[in-house]
Design a protein around this motif. Structure first.
Motif, PDB file in Angstrom:
ATOM      1  N   LEU A   1       0.916  -1.097   0.192  1.00 29.40           N
ATOM      2  CA  LEU A   1       0.161   0.067   0.011  1.00 29.40           C
ATOM      3  C   LEU A   1       0.962   1.190   0.072  1.00 29.40           C
ATOM      4  CD1 LEU A   1      -2.692   1.642   0.342  1.00 29.40           C
ATOM      5  CD2 LEU A   1      -2.553   1.027   2.494  1.00 29.40           C
ATOM      6  N   ALA A   2       0.944   1.807  -1.024  1.00 27.23           N
ATOM      7  CA  ALA A   2       1.806   3.036  -1.287  1.00 27.23           C
ATOM      8  C   ALA A   2       1.042   4.455  -0.811  1.00 27.23           C
ATOM      9  CB  ALA A   2       2.198   3.307  -2.877  1.00 27.23           C
ATOM     10  N   GLY A   3       1.586   5.289  -0.165  1.00 27.30           N
ATOM     11  CA  GLY A   3       0.383   6.262   0.717  1.00 27.30           C
ATOM     12  C   GLY A   3       0.003   5.891   1.873  1.00 27.30           C
ATOM     13  N   ALA A   4       0.400   4.987   2.359  1.00 26.60           N
ATOM     14  CA  ALA A   4      -0.189   4.073   3.503  1.00 26.60           C
ATOM     15  C   ALA A   4      -0.754   5.004   4.785  1.00 26.60           C
ATOM     16  CB  ALA A   4       0.396   3.092   3.999  1.00 26.60           C
ATOM     17  N   ASN A   5       0.238   6.172   5.160  1.00 30.54           N
ATOM     18  CA  ASN A   5      -0.231   7.051   6.237  1.00 30.54           C
ATOM     19  C   ASN A   5      -1.004   8.254   5.656  1.00 30.54           C
ATOM     20  OD1 ASN A   5       0.527   6.044   8.493  1.00 30.54           O
ATOM     21  ND2 ASN A   5       2.896   6.778   8.145  1.00 30.54           N
TER      22      ASN A   5
ATOM     23  N   GLY B   1      -4.820   6.227   2.196  1.00 36.26           N
ATOM     24  CA  GLY B   1      -4.135   4.912   2.772  1.00 36.26           C
ATOM     25  C   GLY B   1      -4.731   4.420   3.651  1.00 36.26           C
ATOM     26  N   LYS B   2      -5.054   5.184   4.991  1.00 35.46           N
ATOM     27  CA  LYS B   2      -5.776   4.854   6.149  1.00 35.46           C
ATOM     28  C   LYS B   2      -7.203   4.206   6.051  1.00 35.46           C
ATOM     29  CE  LYS B   2      -4.699   8.855   8.141  1.00 35.46           C
ATOM     30  NZ  LYS B   2      -4.696  10.255   8.782  1.00 35.46           N
ATOM     31  N   HIS B   3      -7.917   4.726   4.843  1.00 33.84           N
ATOM     32  CA  HIS B   3      -9.240   4.162   4.768  1.00 33.84           C
ATOM     33  C   HIS B   3      -9.091   2.712   4.079  1.00 33.84           C
ATOM     34  CE1 HIS B   3     -12.346   7.275   5.554  1.00 33.84           C
ATOM     35  NE2 HIS B   3     -11.319   8.031   5.194  1.00 33.84           N
ATOM     36  N   VAL B   4      -7.878   2.587   3.218  1.00 34.70           N
ATOM     37  CA  VAL B   4      -7.852   1.278   2.560  1.00 34.70           C
ATOM     38  C   VAL B   4      -7.430   0.264   3.717  1.00 34.70           C
ATOM     39  CG1 VAL B   4      -6.493   0.109   0.975  1.00 34.70           C
ATOM     40  CG2 VAL B   4      -7.290   2.350   0.175  1.00 34.70           C
ATOM     41  N   ALA B   5      -6.412   0.635   4.457  1.00 34.59           N
ATOM     42  CA  ALA B   5      -5.990  -0.226   5.665  1.00 34.59           C
ATOM     43  C   ALA B   5      -6.983  -0.609   6.504  1.00 34.59           C
ATOM     44  CB  ALA B   5      -4.741   0.458   6.331  1.00 34.59           C
ATOM     45  N   THR B   6      -7.865   0.367   6.927  1.00 30.10           N
ATOM     46  CA  THR B   6      -8.999   0.029   7.634  1.00 30.10           C
ATOM     47  C   THR B   6      -9.790  -1.167   7.129  1.00 30.10           C
ATOM     48  OG1 THR B   6      -8.962   2.031   8.730  1.00 30.10           O
ATOM     49  CG2 THR B   6     -10.936   0.898   8.753  1.00 30.10           C
TER      50      THR B   6
ATOM     51  N   SER C   1     -18.173   9.977   2.011  1.00 33.16           N
ATOM     52  CA  SER C   1     -16.989   9.329   2.701  1.00 33.16           C
ATOM     53  C   SER C   1     -15.893   8.897   1.810  1.00 33.16           C
ATOM     54  CB  SER C   1     -17.324   8.274   3.597  1.00 33.16           C
ATOM     55  OG  SER C   1     -16.432   7.514   4.095  1.00 33.16           O
ATOM     56  N   ARG C   2     -14.674   8.994   2.375  1.00 34.23           N
ATOM     57  CA  ARG C   2     -13.574   8.500   1.245  1.00 34.23           C
ATOM     58  C   ARG C   2     -13.737   6.746   1.367  1.00 34.23           C
ATOM     59  NH1 ARG C   2     -11.896  12.968   3.770  1.00 34.23           N
ATOM     60  NH2 ARG C   2     -10.782  14.647   2.359  1.00 34.23           N
ATOM     61  N   THR C   3     -14.398   6.229   2.002  1.00 40.33           N
ATOM     62  CA  THR C   3     -14.472   4.930   1.994  1.00 40.33           C
ATOM     63  C   THR C   3     -14.913   4.216   0.928  1.00 40.33           C
ATOM     64  OG1 THR C   3     -15.044   4.597   4.369  1.00 40.33           O
ATOM     65  CG2 THR C   3     -15.452   2.932   3.036  1.00 40.33           C
ATOM     66  N   VAL C   4     -15.642   4.986  -0.081  1.00 36.56           N
ATOM     67  CA  VAL C   4     -16.055   4.527  -1.337  1.00 36.56           C
ATOM     68  C   VAL C   4     -15.063   4.566  -2.337  1.00 36.56           C
ATOM     69  CG1 VAL C   4     -18.545   5.519  -1.252  1.00 36.56           C
ATOM     70  CG2 VAL C   4     -16.876   6.998  -2.132  1.00 36.56           C
ATOM     71  N   PHE C   5     -14.093   5.476  -2.184  1.00 36.40           N
ATOM     72  CA  PHE C   5     -12.672   5.261  -3.004  1.00 36.40           C
ATOM     73  C   PHE C   5     -11.745   4.133  -2.711  1.00 36.40           C
ATOM     74  CE2 PHE C   5     -13.621   9.687  -2.344  1.00 36.40           C
ATOM     75  CZ  PHE C   5     -14.419   9.939  -3.600  1.00 36.40           C
ATOM     76  N   ALA C   6     -11.608   3.886  -1.351  1.00 35.46           N
ATOM     77  CA  ALA C   6     -10.878   2.721  -0.627  1.00 35.46           C
ATOM     78  C   ALA C   6     -11.652   1.337  -1.274  1.00 35.46           C
ATOM     79  CB  ALA C   6     -10.912   2.981   0.561  1.00 35.46           C
ATOM     80  N   LYS C   7     -12.931   1.301  -1.126  1.00 38.60           N
ATOM     81  CA  LYS C   7     -13.462  -0.035  -1.625  1.00 38.60           C
ATOM     82  C   LYS C   7     -13.402  -0.099  -3.043  1.00 38.60           C
ATOM     83  CE  LYS C   7     -17.443  -0.029   1.692  1.00 38.60           C
ATOM     84  NZ  LYS C   7     -18.940   0.087   1.715  1.00 38.60           N
ATOM     85  N   GLY C   8     -13.384   0.854  -3.934  1.00 39.05           N
ATOM     86  CA  GLY C   8     -12.965   0.780  -5.147  1.00 39.05           C
ATOM     87  C   GLY C   8     -11.902   0.316  -5.657  1.00 39.05           C
ATOM     88  N   ALA C   9     -10.918   0.914  -4.846  1.00 36.27           N
ATOM     89  CA  ALA C   9      -9.307   0.281  -5.163  1.00 36.27           C
ATOM     90  C   ALA C   9      -9.244  -1.023  -4.871  1.00 36.27           C
ATOM     91  CB  ALA C   9      -8.349   1.446  -4.366  1.00 36.27           C
ATOM     92  N   ILE C  10      -9.705  -1.456  -3.707  1.00 42.22           N
ATOM     93  CA  ILE C  10      -9.631  -3.116  -3.550  1.00 42.22           C
ATOM     94  C   ILE C  10     -10.256  -3.948  -4.406  1.00 42.22           C
ATOM     95  CG2 ILE C  10      -9.970  -4.732  -1.619  1.00 42.22           C
ATOM     96  CD1 ILE C  10      -9.862  -2.319   0.570  1.00 42.22           C
ATOM     97  N   THR C  11     -11.268  -3.408  -4.824  1.00 44.83           N
ATOM     98  CA  THR C  11     -12.217  -4.173  -5.756  1.00 44.83           C
ATOM     99  C   THR C  11     -11.491  -4.008  -7.258  1.00 44.83           C
ATOM    100  OG1 THR C  11     -14.092  -3.582  -4.722  1.00 44.83           O
ATOM    101  CG2 THR C  11     -14.237  -4.435  -7.323  1.00 44.83           C
ATOM    102  N   ALA C  12     -10.626  -3.171  -7.520  1.00 42.34           N
ATOM    103  CA  ALA C  12      -9.834  -2.927  -8.657  1.00 42.34           C
ATOM    104  C   ALA C  12      -8.858  -4.126  -8.572  1.00 42.34           C
ATOM    105  CB  ALA C  12      -9.402  -1.537  -8.832  1.00 42.34           C
ATOM    106  N   ALA C  13      -8.140  -4.145  -7.404  1.00 38.60           N
ATOM    107  CA  ALA C  13      -7.090  -5.030  -7.056  1.00 38.60           C
ATOM    108  C   ALA C  13      -7.564  -6.487  -7.333  1.00 38.60           C
ATOM    109  CB  ALA C  13      -6.443  -4.788  -5.724  1.00 38.60           C
ATOM    110  N   ASP C  14      -8.629  -6.866  -6.703  1.00 42.78           N
ATOM    111  CA  ASP C  14      -9.115  -8.091  -6.893  1.00 42.78           C
ATOM    112  C   ASP C  14      -9.437  -8.246  -8.507  1.00 42.78           C
ATOM    113  OD1 ASP C  14      -9.133  -8.719  -4.431  1.00 42.78           O
ATOM    114  OD2 ASP C  14     -11.336  -7.936  -3.953  1.00 42.78           O
ATOM    115  N   TYR C  15      -9.949  -7.283  -9.166  1.00 37.38           N
ATOM    116  CA  TYR C  15     -10.401  -7.499 -10.628  1.00 37.38           C
ATOM    117  C   TYR C  15      -9.088  -7.779 -11.453  1.00 37.38           C
ATOM    118  CZ  TYR C  15     -11.791  -6.413 -15.283  1.00 37.38           C
ATOM    119  OH  TYR C  15     -12.308  -6.629 -16.467  1.00 37.38           O
ATOM    120  N   ILE C  16      -7.792  -7.135 -11.392  1.00 37.08           N
ATOM    121  CA  ILE C  16      -6.716  -7.246 -12.205  1.00 37.08           C
ATOM    122  C   ILE C  16      -5.895  -8.423 -11.709  1.00 37.08           C
ATOM    123  CG2 ILE C  16      -6.820  -4.997 -12.891  1.00 37.08           C
ATOM    124  CD1 ILE C  16      -4.201  -4.410 -11.342  1.00 37.08           C
TER     125      ILE C  16
END
Length: 252
Positions: A6-10, A14-19, A220-235
């Motif tokens: 996770l780049a930009g983790a802090n 990044g905090k939303h993705v990590a959570t 909420s920024r959670t929607v962007f975090a969810k999208g990024a994780i979904t994208a990781a699963d997709y590719i």
């Protein structure tokens, strides 16, 4: 379990993705990349991605535009898929991402929200139908700490609209002065910065005696975090190529 760098983790995103990943049984962050000292999470941190010597399955990037070239280079060297969420990239970096996609799967979007990308599909259809009769204006609003203007999402929307038009519009950024009468061949993007606005994008189609407004608001920024994780699963496991939210949305 997918192992993620996770780049930009802090950072805020990044905090939303990590959570979200902390609550997941399907993903694990094996390294956080950030210039700031780790204050939030238990996974190992590195200032530079090259310092990480472990194994990973994918990179999710919510970093700074100056960091992206090193992330892409690392992804190439280790044959890793990468999800690029950072905006404000230089033409040189954009070119390097395109080149990298010839060897690895790269997912890139100016906005990781599924909703904003559905908005994009709607405005492209609308623009094609209304091209000759309606003026098109884009308004985007973000918090006062956002460094790039207009937003990557606003540019993405404008480019999407132009791709649907027979005669693409000339992009204008803001409007001022005594000789700023609107021209028929222009599409204007207005950027607003203030407070803690997460993100708001509105496309206005203004015609004779009627106005159509298509709008998306992120609360909420959670929607962007969810999208990024979904994208990781997709590719993950996909062949090399440049992927975006259209690929994801139409394969849900």
């Amino acid at each position: 379990m997918m192992k993620i760098i996770l780049a930009g983790a802090n950072g805020t995103m990044g905090k939303h993705v990590a959570t979200l990943i902390d609550a997941s049984n399907e993903h694990e962050i094996v390294a956080g990349i950030d210039q700031k000292e780790n204050l939030y999470h238990t996974f190992p941190y590195y200032q530079h991605i090259e310092e990480f010597k472990g194994e990973a399955d994918c990179i999710i990037d919510f970093s700074h535009y100056t960091v992206v070239p090193s992330l892409v280079a690392y992804a190439l060297a280790h044959t890793l898929p990468i999800v690029v969420c950072t905006t404000g990239l230089s033409d040189e970096t954009e070119a390097s991402i395109l080149e990298a996609s010839k060897r690895i799967p790269v997912f890139k979007s100016g906005n990781m929200s599924l909703g904003i990308n559905l908005l994009l599909a709607l405005v492209k259809t609308s623009a094609k139908m209304l091209e000759d009769q309606f003026d098109i204006e884009i308004i985007e609003k973000h918090h006062h700490r956002k460094i790039d203007a207009p937003s990557g999402t606003a540019k993405m929307i404008a480019n999407g609209i132009n791709s649907a038009l027979e005669n693409p519009k000339r992009l204008v950024y803001g409007r001022e002065g005594n000789h700023s009468k609107r021209q028929d061949d222009e599409m204007t993007i207005h950027a607003i910065r203030g407070g803690t606005i997460v993100g708001e994008h509105e496309v206005i189609f203004a015609g004779l005696d009627e106005v159509i407004e298509i709008k998306h608001t992120a609360s909420s920024r959670t929607v962007f975090a969810k999208g990024a994780i979904t994208a990781a699963d997709y590719i993950f496991g996909k062949p090399h190529g440049l992927y975006d939210m259209d690929h994801l949305i139409y394969n849900l």
